[in-house]
Scaffold this active site. Structure first.
Site, short mmCIF file in Angstrom:
data_model
loop_
_atom_site.label_atom_id
_atom_site.label_comp_id
_atom_site.label_asym_id
_atom_site.label_seq_id
_atom_site.Cartn_x
_atom_site.Cartn_y
_atom_site.Cartn_z
N HIS A 89 0.82 -1.22 0.00
CA HIS A 89 0.00 0.00 0.00
C HIS A 89 0.85 1.26 0.00
O HIS A 89 0.42 2.31 -0.43
CB HIS A 89 -0.89 0.03 1.24
CG HIS A 89 -1.80 -1.13 1.39
ND1 HIS A 89 -2.84 -1.37 0.51
CD2 HIS A 89 -1.84 -2.15 2.29
CE1 HIS A 89 -3.48 -2.47 0.88
NE2 HIS A 89 -2.89 -2.97 1.95
N HIS A 141 4.04 10.68 6.95
CA HIS A 141 3.43 10.43 8.26
C HIS A 141 4.43 9.73 9.16
O HIS A 141 4.88 8.63 8.84
CB HIS A 141 2.17 9.56 8.11
CG HIS A 141 1.03 10.29 7.48
ND1 HIS A 141 -0.03 9.65 6.89
CD2 HIS A 141 0.80 11.63 7.36
CE1 HIS A 141 -0.88 10.57 6.43
NE2 HIS A 141 -0.39 11.77 6.70
N THR A 225 -6.01 4.54 6.92
CA THR A 225 -6.20 3.24 6.25
C THR A 225 -7.02 2.36 7.20
O THR A 225 -7.03 2.60 8.41
CB THR A 225 -4.84 2.55 5.98
OG1 THR A 225 -4.13 2.43 7.22
CG2 THR A 225 -4.01 3.33 4.98
ZN LIG Z 1 -0.41 7.67 6.43
#
Ligand SMILES: [Zn+2]
Ligand SMILES: *[C@@H]1O[C@H](CO)[C@@H](O)[C@H](O)[C@H]1NC(C)=O
Ligand SMILES: *[C@@H]1O[C@H](CO)[C@@H](O)[C@H](O)[C@H]1NC(C)=O
Ligand SMILES: *[C@@H]1O[C@H](CO)[C@@H](O)[C@H](O)[C@H]1NC(C)=O
Ligand SMILES: *[C@@H]1O[C@H](CO)[C@@H](O)[C@H](O)[C@H]1NC(C)=O
Length: 305
Positions: A89, A141, A225
């Site tokens: 991902h 992040h 997510t």
């Molecule tokens: Zn993230």
């Protein structure tokens, strides 16, 4: 005829869901093999809740909070050798929990777990959060959890168990040499499940000098997510990290598990639903200071002429 065929495919897409979640860029109804962002609530119910992330930050609706003092970084200067991985991902880097953050109106000290990125296609728009509707080419992040927890899974039961630092990127004319390590390793992890060693990197190399990080936004939200746990204290820095077009584009050479290019790896904007976004800096203060200075200068000019 086409309409019927389309409906049939749509039904298949909705129900053929032993599949994993994926980004919109991977949703293709001719290959109903993954669940796109619109249907993530079927993977994890919390994805359908009201305090989700990312959001669009409307700067003139933010509220100045004088308690939003600078983030205190510990261990960010440490040089580490770690693992960088294509997890299907995104690209994720494991971090040592000796890197911590505190201050900045955080409830406690939080320790780093991992960092990962969200990007567009060949340097096009790709951030998750947006500022006044503007989407940046990429967003970093850095995921931290409260000191007392041992994993993100443990921390998500606590509404403020996770603290994520979000940094935007902007396109620069010249390459950012501090990113050479990460960018060079990408060619070794083009396939999902593969990893490489990332050597001699520090978190400070990847972010901006700390004195350029005093302006940031704060709000309460979620992981972006599935499971979308609403356990995240978000800190989104205003100043963007520079990367060249070539560096930004390098991420588009990675691949999803279906063999297509790993691009547009962001969740769509979620509703703010009455949540407040705080800002470490006051617009009103800045405007009034500017007015004051200009009126003082004007009076001075009038008096001396
Ligand atoms: Zn993230
Ligand atoms: C906030 O910004 C938006 C868009 O830029 C504008 O339409 C609106 O009038 C502004 N509101 C205030 C209170 O300044
Ligand atoms: C990539 O893999 C090759 C072959 O295994 C290795 O020699 C090289 O050091 C790796 N480069 C990076 C940046 O990981
Ligand atoms: C990294 O990749 C190797 C195979 O190249 C694998 O044996 C190892 O389990 C992987 N490590 C992680 C943490 O994914
Ligand atoms: C459909 O998805 C499967 C598994 O993800 C992949 O192997 C296959 O190549 C895909 N087919 C098309 C037409 O994209």
């Amino acid at each position: 005829m086409n309409v019927l065929w389309f409906s049939l495919l749509a039904i298949l897409c909705k129900f053929a869901s032993s599949a994993d979640w994926c980004y919109q860029s991977q949703v293709s109804c001719s290959n109903h093999s993954c669940i796109g962002p619109d249907d993530w609530a079927s993977v994890a119910a919390e994805c359908g809740n009201a305090k989700q992330s990312p959001i669009n930050i409307v700067t003139n609706k933010t509220v100045f909070d004088s308690h939003l003092t600078p983030v205190q970084f510990t261990g960010y200067q440490e040089t580490i050798t770690t693992l960088i991985k294509n997890n299907g991902h995104t690209v994720q880097v494991n971090l040592p929990d000796t890197a911590t953050i505190s201050g900045a109106k955080l409830e406690s000290s939080y320790k780093a777990q991992q960092l990962h990125l969200h990007w567009g296609k060949n340097g096009g728009p790709g951030s998750e959060h947006t500022i006044d509707g503007e989407k940046y080419p990429m967003e970093l992040h850095i995921v931290h959890i409260k000191e007392k927890y041992n994993s993100v899974d443990e921390a998500i039961v606590d509404p403020s168990g996770v603290a994520v630092l979000g940094f935007f990127y902007e396109e620069s004319q010249t390459a950012n040499k501090k990113y050479d390590g990460i960018i060079n390793s990408l060619k070794n992890i083009t396939h999902p499940g593969t990893n490489a060693t990332l050597a001699d990197v520090s978190l400070d190399m990847l972010i901006l000098p700390h004195n350029e990080l005093e302006r940031y936004f704060r709000y309460q939200g979620s992981l972006t997510t599935p499971g979308c746990s609403e356990a995240v204290v978000w800190t989104i820095f205003e100043k963007a990290i520079p990367l060249s077009k070539e560096q930004l584009s390098a991420f588009s050479n990675l691949m999803f598990s279906d063999g297509t290019a790993m691009v547009n790896t962001y969740r769509p904007i979620q509703l703010r639903s009455g949540r407040q976004v705080s800002y470490s800096r006051s617009y009103v203060f800045c405007v009034s200071t500017a007015l004051l200075v200009s009126s003082v200068l004007t009076s001075f000019y009038v008096l001396t002429v």
